[in-house]
Design an enzyme around this catalytic site. Structure first.
Site, PDB file in Angstrom:
ATOM      1  N   LYS A 220      48.651  29.196  35.343  1.00 44.90           N
ATOM      2  CA  LYS A 220      49.595  28.682  36.348  1.00 44.90           C
ATOM      3  C   LYS A 220      49.916  27.211  36.108  1.00 44.90           C
ATOM      4  O   LYS A 220      50.910  26.702  36.627  1.00 44.90           O
ATOM      5  CB  LYS A 220      49.029  28.859  37.758  1.00 44.90           C
ATOM      6  CG  LYS A 220      49.010  30.286  38.265  1.00 44.90           C
ATOM      7  CD  LYS A 220      48.553  30.346  39.722  1.00 44.90           C
ATOM      8  CE  LYS A 220      48.530  31.777  40.246  1.00 44.90           C
ATOM      9  NZ  LYS A 220      47.411  32.564  39.671  1.00 44.90           N
TER      10      LYS A 220
ATOM     11  N   HIS B  37      42.553  32.579  39.047  1.00 43.65           N
ATOM     12  CA  HIS B  37      43.690  32.446  39.959  1.00 43.65           C
ATOM     13  C   HIS B  37      44.209  31.011  39.889  1.00 43.65           C
ATOM     14  O   HIS B  37      45.406  30.795  39.789  1.00 43.65           O
ATOM     15  CB  HIS B  37      43.255  32.823  41.369  1.00 43.65           C
ATOM     16  CG  HIS B  37      44.375  32.888  42.350  1.00 43.65           C
ATOM     17  ND1 HIS B  37      45.480  33.694  42.150  1.00 43.65           N
ATOM     18  CD2 HIS B  37      44.577  32.245  43.533  1.00 43.65           C
ATOM     19  CE1 HIS B  37      46.312  33.555  43.176  1.00 43.65           C
ATOM     20  NE2 HIS B  37      45.792  32.673  44.020  1.00 43.65           N
TER      21      HIS B  37
ATOM     22  N   PHE C 292      47.185  35.329  50.076  1.00 41.79           N
ATOM     23  CA  PHE C 292      47.110  34.989  51.489  1.00 41.79           C
ATOM     24  C   PHE C 292      46.721  36.234  52.279  1.00 41.79           C
ATOM     25  O   PHE C 292      47.195  37.337  52.001  1.00 41.79           O
ATOM     26  CB  PHE C 292      48.464  34.477  51.993  1.00 41.79           C
ATOM     27  CG  PHE C 292      48.790  33.061  51.589  1.00 41.79           C
ATOM     28  CD1 PHE C 292      47.872  32.256  50.956  1.00 41.79           C
ATOM     29  CD2 PHE C 292      50.051  32.546  51.845  1.00 41.79           C
ATOM     30  CE1 PHE C 292      48.174  30.950  50.603  1.00 41.79           C
ATOM     31  CE2 PHE C 292      50.378  31.242  51.495  1.00 41.79           C
ATOM     32  CZ  PHE C 292      49.443  30.447  50.871  1.00 41.79           C
TER      33      PHE C 292
ATOM     34  N   GLU D 111      36.906  29.232  43.779  1.00 40.07           N
ATOM     35  CA  GLU D 111      36.826  30.164  42.652  1.00 40.07           C
ATOM     36  C   GLU D 111      35.791  29.719  41.627  1.00 40.07           C
ATOM     37  O   GLU D 111      35.037  30.541  41.087  1.00 40.07           O
ATOM     38  CB  GLU D 111      38.196  30.315  41.988  1.00 40.07           C
ATOM     39  CG  GLU D 111      38.249  31.419  40.952  1.00 40.07           C
ATOM     40  CD  GLU D 111      39.657  31.706  40.449  1.00 40.07           C
ATOM     41  OE1 GLU D 111      39.836  32.717  39.740  1.00 40.07           O
ATOM     42  OE2 GLU D 111      40.591  30.924  40.766  1.00 40.07           O
TER      43      GLU D 111
ATOM     44  N   HIS E  72      53.230  29.309  40.047  1.00 38.23           N
ATOM     45  CA  HIS E  72      52.654  30.461  40.748  1.00 38.23           C
ATOM     46  C   HIS E  72      53.756  31.459  41.077  1.00 38.23           C
ATOM     47  O   HIS E  72      54.618  31.190  41.906  1.00 38.23           O
ATOM     48  CB  HIS E  72      51.968  29.985  42.026  1.00 38.23           C
ATOM     49  CG  HIS E  72      51.116  31.021  42.683  1.00 38.23           C
ATOM     50  ND1 HIS E  72      51.046  32.329  42.248  1.00 38.23           N
ATOM     51  CD2 HIS E  72      50.280  30.938  43.756  1.00 38.23           C
ATOM     52  CE1 HIS E  72      50.221  33.001  43.037  1.00 38.23           C
ATOM     53  NE2 HIS E  72      49.738  32.181  43.942  1.00 38.23           N
TER      54      HIS E  72
ATOM     55  N   CYS F 136      49.758  37.430  46.782  1.00 39.23           N
ATOM     56  CA  CYS F 136      49.684  37.042  45.370  1.00 39.23           C
ATOM     57  C   CYS F 136      48.834  37.993  44.542  1.00 39.23           C
ATOM     58  O   CYS F 136      48.819  37.889  43.311  1.00 39.23           O
ATOM     59  CB  CYS F 136      49.152  35.626  45.259  1.00 39.23           C
ATOM     60  SG  CYS F 136      50.124  34.454  46.232  1.00 39.23           S
TER      61      CYS F 136
END
Length: 417
Positions: A337, A305, A403, A316, A342, A165
């Site tokens: 998002k 994110h 990831f 985060e 996403h 991502c």
């Protein structure tokens, strides 16, 4: 050597809440949700039956029919968003040294739909490998920048970045560095992704990564809400064209913002889960600030994110508080998002566009779908819940995490002579 200054001179977007950059921005500031029932395949037996699909998009409205059939959707999306950005920036390739114009593109998975279709045809057949001759060229991730370069005759640096991502943000950081090191004058950057298919939704369902709020898809992406329970898959592309400042000024280019810093780090923790204390997130933001020669007091907005997962959002937010200290409470924070879903490898591209336009227009897009406060989050943080907020934005930061523990962050500021 003195590093060159780099500015943003072209934008293009193809997203679940708008098929152009202006439409996308309008959707963002009006808090539009792009989620709805999946239309591309039968979801009866799937745990998740919704996603943030593109709306009213037909590749043949933009590409030759024969050409479109040779391209996986992730490449179609890349070409369409780039065509918008090229038109937006007014680049006359006849008057530009195209040996110094590159394409650096990000995607996390690439030609997933093509791979699924070809393997399905093979395994349902008699064992004879009747493989489409365009199978490999349609699947490989680097084919997107390849097609962009061929369309416009661009012979500068050309490759793809893959960091799940974080892919598109890593692509932008590479583009930024190549220009400020005087290796290129212009680089087309961004990312695209097309994973709303049986393999993509089924795979993420198997990981328990997706929201299963099938009764209310439009509110399923709930970053920083107590009842968040997974991300919503999205698709599309974003193109950000970066240009060396003096080159842009010489051709009278429109300048959206200046890109001033990029940071990278690794969590070194787990294949999918973020570091629980946000150590990688804190490090990547600090690295971007150091690269930009800025302090936490210089940042007014962070496009986080913020995927709407139980662990990621907490990690985060802790990183922001740990790094920014008291300056954290002066920030606006938001997760777009909540509206787009996403977009995986393309997330960094459309979120960079959101960040750039926030800086340009002095408006912070909201984090929609907030219903219940979560005591896990510091109540003094301003997550810009549910409604856009106007404020002066001198500089803003955009975070993307992937990831594998890949973290990337970029900083844009208002352009000044």
């Amino acid at each position: 050597m003195e590093l060159k200054r780099v500015v943003v001179t072209g934008l293009g977007a193809l997203t679940p809440i708008g098929n152009t950059a202006p439409e996308f921005w309008d959707g963002l500031i009006n808090g539009v949700s792009g989620a709805g029932p999946i239309t591309g395949f039968d979801t009866e037996k799937f745990k998740t039956k919704f996603a943030c699909e593109l709306k009213n998009f037909n590749p043949e409205d933009h590409l030759d029919k024969k050409e479109a059939r040779k391209l996986d959707p992730f490449v179609q999306y890349a070409l369409v968003s780039t065509a918008e950005a090229v038109k937006d920036g007014g680049y006359d390739w006849e008057k530009i040294d195209t040996n110094r114009v590159g394409v650096i593109w990000g995607s996390g998975i690439g030609g997933f739909k093509t791979f699924q279709e070809e393997m399905k045809n093979f395994f349902l057949g008699d064992g004879t490998p009747r493989i489409n001759p365009f199978f490999i060229p349609k699947v490989i991730i680097d084919i997107a920048p390849g097609h962009i370069s061929m369309k416009y005759g661009l012979r500068g640096p050309n490759f793809s970045t893959v960091s799940a991502c974080a892919s598109a943000t890593n692509a932008m950081i590479d583009a930024f560095n190549y220009i400020r090191l005087d290796i290129a004058d212009i680089i087309i950057s961004g990312g695209s992704e097309a994973i709303i298919n049986e393999a993509g939704i089924g795979g993420f369902n198997a990981m328990h990564a997706l929201s299963t709020r099938n009764d209310d898809p439009k509110t399923a992406s709930r970053p920083f809400d107590k009842d968040r329970e997974g991300f919503v898959a999205g698709e599309g592309a974003g193109t950000i064209i970066l240009e060396e400042l003096e080159h842009a000024k010489a051709r009278g280019a429109k300048i959206y913002a200046e890109i001033v810093g990029g940071g990278m780090s690794a969590d070194a923790n787990h294949i999918t889960a973020p570091h629980p204390q946000g150590l990688g997130a804190k490090l990547v933001m600090a690295n971007a600030l150091r690269d930009a020669k800025m302090t936490t007091a210089d940042i007014d907005y962070i496009n986080v994110h913020g995927t709407s997962t139980p662990l990621g959002d907490v990690s985060e937010s802790r990183a922001i508080v740990d790094l920014f200290g008291e300056d954290a409470y002066k920030l606006n924070i938001s997760s777009t998002k909540s509206m787009t879903g996403h977009l995986l490898g393309a997330a960094g591209a459309i979120e960079a566009i959101a960040t750039i336009l926030a800086v340009k227009n002095d408006i912070v897009p909201p984090t929609i779908n907030h219903f219940t406060d979560d005591p896990e989050f510091d109540p003094k943080l301003n997550f810009t819940f549910n409604k856009a907020q106007k404020r002066t934005i001198r500089a803003a930061q955009s975070n993307t995490f992937g990831f594998g523990g890949h973290n990337a962050s970029v900083i844009f500021k208002k352009y000044e002579e």
